[in-house]
Design a protein around this motif. Structure first.
Motif, PDB file in Angstrom:
ATOM      1  N   TRP A  56       0.831  -1.201   0.000  1.00 47.36           N
ATOM      2  CA  TRP A  56       0.000   0.000   0.000  1.00 47.36           C
ATOM      3  C   TRP A  56       0.870   1.258   0.000  1.00 47.36           C
ATOM      4  CZ3 TRP A  56      -1.716   3.348   4.279  1.00 47.36           C
ATOM      5  CH2 TRP A  56      -2.805   4.148   3.948  1.00 47.36           C
ATOM      6  N   LEU A  57       1.914   1.280   0.830  1.00 44.42           N
ATOM      7  CA  LEU A  57       2.799   2.439   0.907  1.00 44.42           C
ATOM      8  C   LEU A  57       3.605   2.615  -0.386  1.00 44.42           C
ATOM      9  CD1 LEU A  57       4.045   2.210   4.597  1.00 44.42           C
ATOM     10  CD2 LEU A  57       2.511   3.935   3.608  1.00 44.42           C
ATOM     11  N   PHE A  58       4.080   1.514  -0.956  1.00 41.12           N
ATOM     12  CA  PHE A  58       4.821   1.607  -2.216  1.00 41.12           C
ATOM     13  C   PHE A  58       3.923   2.142  -3.333  1.00 41.12           C
ATOM     14  CE2 PHE A  58       8.208  -0.575  -0.169  1.00 41.12           C
ATOM     15  CZ  PHE A  58       9.341  -0.361  -0.936  1.00 41.12           C
ATOM     16  N   ALA A  59       2.665   1.715  -3.347  1.00 37.88           N
ATOM     17  CA  ALA A  59       1.723   2.203  -4.357  1.00 37.88           C
ATOM     18  C   ALA A  59       1.494   3.706  -4.187  1.00 37.88           C
ATOM     19  CB  ALA A  59       0.401   1.444  -4.261  1.00 37.88           C
ATOM     20  N   ILE A  60       1.334   4.156  -2.961  1.00 38.40           N
ATOM     21  CA  ILE A  60       1.149   5.589  -2.692  1.00 38.40           C
ATOM     22  C   ILE A  60       2.379   6.370  -3.141  1.00 38.40           C
ATOM     23  CG2 ILE A  60       0.948   7.333  -0.877  1.00 38.40           C
ATOM     24  CD1 ILE A  60      -0.831   5.342   0.648  1.00 38.40           C
ATOM     25  N   LEU A  61       3.560   5.874  -2.784  1.00 40.04           N
ATOM     26  CA  LEU A  61       4.803   6.566  -3.152  1.00 40.04           C
ATOM     27  C   LEU A  61       4.926   6.669  -4.672  1.00 40.04           C
ATOM     28  CD1 LEU A  61       8.075   6.685  -1.468  1.00 40.04           C
ATOM     29  CD2 LEU A  61       8.192   5.866  -3.793  1.00 40.04           C
ATOM     30  N   TYR A  62       4.641   5.590  -5.355  1.00 38.08           N
ATOM     31  CA  TYR A  62       4.770   5.595  -6.819  1.00 38.08           C
ATOM     32  C   TYR A  62       3.762   6.552  -7.444  1.00 38.08           C
ATOM     33  CZ  TYR A  62       5.431   3.962 -11.563  1.00 38.08           C
ATOM     34  OH  TYR A  62       5.698   3.901 -12.906  1.00 38.08           O
ATOM     35  N   ARG A  63       2.534   6.563  -6.944  1.00 36.58           N
ATOM     36  CA  ARG A  63       1.529   7.511  -7.469  1.00 36.58           C
ATOM     37  C   ARG A  63       1.948   8.955  -7.193  1.00 36.58           C
ATOM     38  NH1 ARG A  63      -2.248   3.635  -5.606  1.00 36.58           N
ATOM     39  NH2 ARG A  63      -2.544   4.864  -3.731  1.00 36.58           N
ATOM     40  N   GLN A  64       2.506   9.203  -6.018  1.00 36.67           N
ATOM     41  CA  GLN A  64       2.994  10.552  -5.693  1.00 36.67           C
ATOM     42  C   GLN A  64       4.088  10.960  -6.686  1.00 36.67           C
ATOM     43  OE1 GLN A  64       0.642  11.799  -3.296  1.00 36.67           O
ATOM     44  NE2 GLN A  64       2.387  12.597  -2.210  1.00 36.67           N
ATOM     45  N   PHE A  65       4.996  10.032  -6.983  1.00 32.67           N
ATOM     46  CA  PHE A  65       6.063  10.309  -7.933  1.00 32.67           C
ATOM     47  C   PHE A  65       5.490  10.623  -9.312  1.00 32.67           C
ATOM     48  CE2 PHE A  65       8.777   8.596 -11.331  1.00 32.67           C
ATOM     49  CZ  PHE A  65       9.840   9.481 -11.238  1.00 32.67           C
ATOM     50  N   LEU A  66       4.557   9.804  -9.768  1.00 33.56           N
ATOM     51  CA  LEU A  66       3.955  10.030 -11.087  1.00 33.56           C
ATOM     52  C   LEU A  66       3.232  11.368 -11.148  1.00 33.56           C
ATOM     53  CD1 LEU A  66       2.512   6.527 -12.019  1.00 33.56           C
ATOM     54  CD2 LEU A  66       4.578   7.615 -12.894  1.00 33.56           C
ATOM     55  N   ASP A  67       2.500  11.710 -10.089  1.00 34.77           N
ATOM     56  CA  ASP A  67       1.798  12.995 -10.057  1.00 34.77           C
ATOM     57  C   ASP A  67       2.778  14.158 -10.141  1.00 34.77           C
ATOM     58  OD1 ASP A  67      -0.595  11.659  -9.867  1.00 34.77           O
ATOM     59  OD2 ASP A  67      -0.848  12.012  -7.705  1.00 34.77           O
ATOM     60  N   ALA A  68       3.861  14.078  -9.384  1.00 31.12           N
ATOM     61  CA  ALA A  68       4.869  15.145  -9.416  1.00 31.12           C
ATOM     62  C   ALA A  68       5.528  15.227 -10.788  1.00 31.12           C
ATOM     63  CB  ALA A  68       5.925  14.904  -8.335  1.00 31.12           C
ATOM     64  N   HIS A  69       5.783  14.071 -11.387  1.00 34.58           N
ATOM     65  CA  HIS A  69       6.394  14.039 -12.713  1.00 34.58           C
ATOM     66  C   HIS A  69       5.463  14.676 -13.747  1.00 34.58           C
ATOM     67  CE1 HIS A  69       9.192  12.658 -15.729  1.00 34.58           C
ATOM     68  NE2 HIS A  69       8.207  12.066 -16.383  1.00 34.58           N
ATOM     69  N   ARG A  70       4.177  14.358 -13.665  1.00 31.98           N
ATOM     70  CA  ARG A  70       3.204  14.961 -14.590  1.00 31.98           C
ATOM     71  C   ARG A  70       3.144  16.475 -14.407  1.00 31.98           C
ATOM     72  NH1 ARG A  70      -0.385  10.572 -12.877  1.00 31.98           N
ATOM     73  NH2 ARG A  70      -0.071   8.910 -14.381  1.00 31.98           N
ATOM     74  N   ARG A  71       3.152  16.914 -13.142  1.00 29.59           N
ATOM     75  CA  ARG A  71       3.112  18.360 -12.880  1.00 29.59           C
ATOM     76  C   ARG A  71       4.332  19.055 -13.477  1.00 29.59           C
ATOM     77  NH1 ARG A  71       1.091  16.805  -7.904  1.00 29.59           N
ATOM     78  NH2 ARG A  71       3.137  16.887  -6.953  1.00 29.59           N
TER      79      ARG A  71
END
Length: 168
Positions: A56-71
């Motif tokens: 669950w934490l790894f999934a959150i971290l990866y989504r956070q990374f993708l969101d920041a990358h998109r921004r």
């Protein structure tokens, strides 16, 4: 110490290692892990009781990374849109022109800004924008044309405010 605290202490170094591999920068990785943990704590009620905490934490971290990358990509596209190129360090002249264009962009109506952002920055097609707005493609194209023209005129100092057409 609770079982949760122990699990978290074991997982944090792994999260950080994963974040470093994604960001390639230790301070960015630390920020990413912190954002991940903040999101996890604020979303604790959404976590499945039988779910694996680590996954669950790894999934959150990866989504956070993708969101920041998109921004950051969106910001780069916006910078390129206003400066006409994507150099990391634009010239002083280009920077002044970009600032002038951004000021002109801010003076456009919210509808015109939204159209320009959806098509020019986000890369949506006319058809997609038409579906979003619930308007025919031709209407989207003509509104976009007027928005681009108003932006050019404002950037060149030709008009003091964008002209608005009231349609019934």
């Amino acid at each position: 110490m609770s079982e949760f605290d122990e699990q978290l202490r074991e997982i944090i170094p792994r999260l950080r290692r994963f974040a470093v591999s994604l960001t390639r920068n230790s301070s960015s990785a630390d920020d990413l892990v912190q954002a991940c943990l903040e999101r996890a704590l604020s979303s604790w009620g959404d976590k499945r009781a039988d779910g694996d905490l680590r996954a669950w934490l790894f999934a959150i971290l990866y989504r956070q990374f993708l969101d920041a990358h998109r921004r950051s990509r969106r910001y780069a596209r916006m910078l390129e849109f206003f400066t006409g190129r994507d150099d990391a360090e634009p010239s002083v002249e280009r920077t002044v022109i970009a600032q002038s264009t951004l000021q002109a962009f801010d003076r456009l109506s919210s509808e015109q800004r939204a159209l320009l952002l959806m098509v020019s920055v986000e890369g949506l097609s006319y058809k997609e924008v038409a579906e979003i707005l619930g308007a025919p493609i031709g209407t989207v194209m003509s509104r976009l044309s007027r928005a681009r023209q108003a932006l050019r005129q404002l950037s060149d100092g030709e008009i003091s405010s964008p002209s608005l057409r009231i349609l019934k």
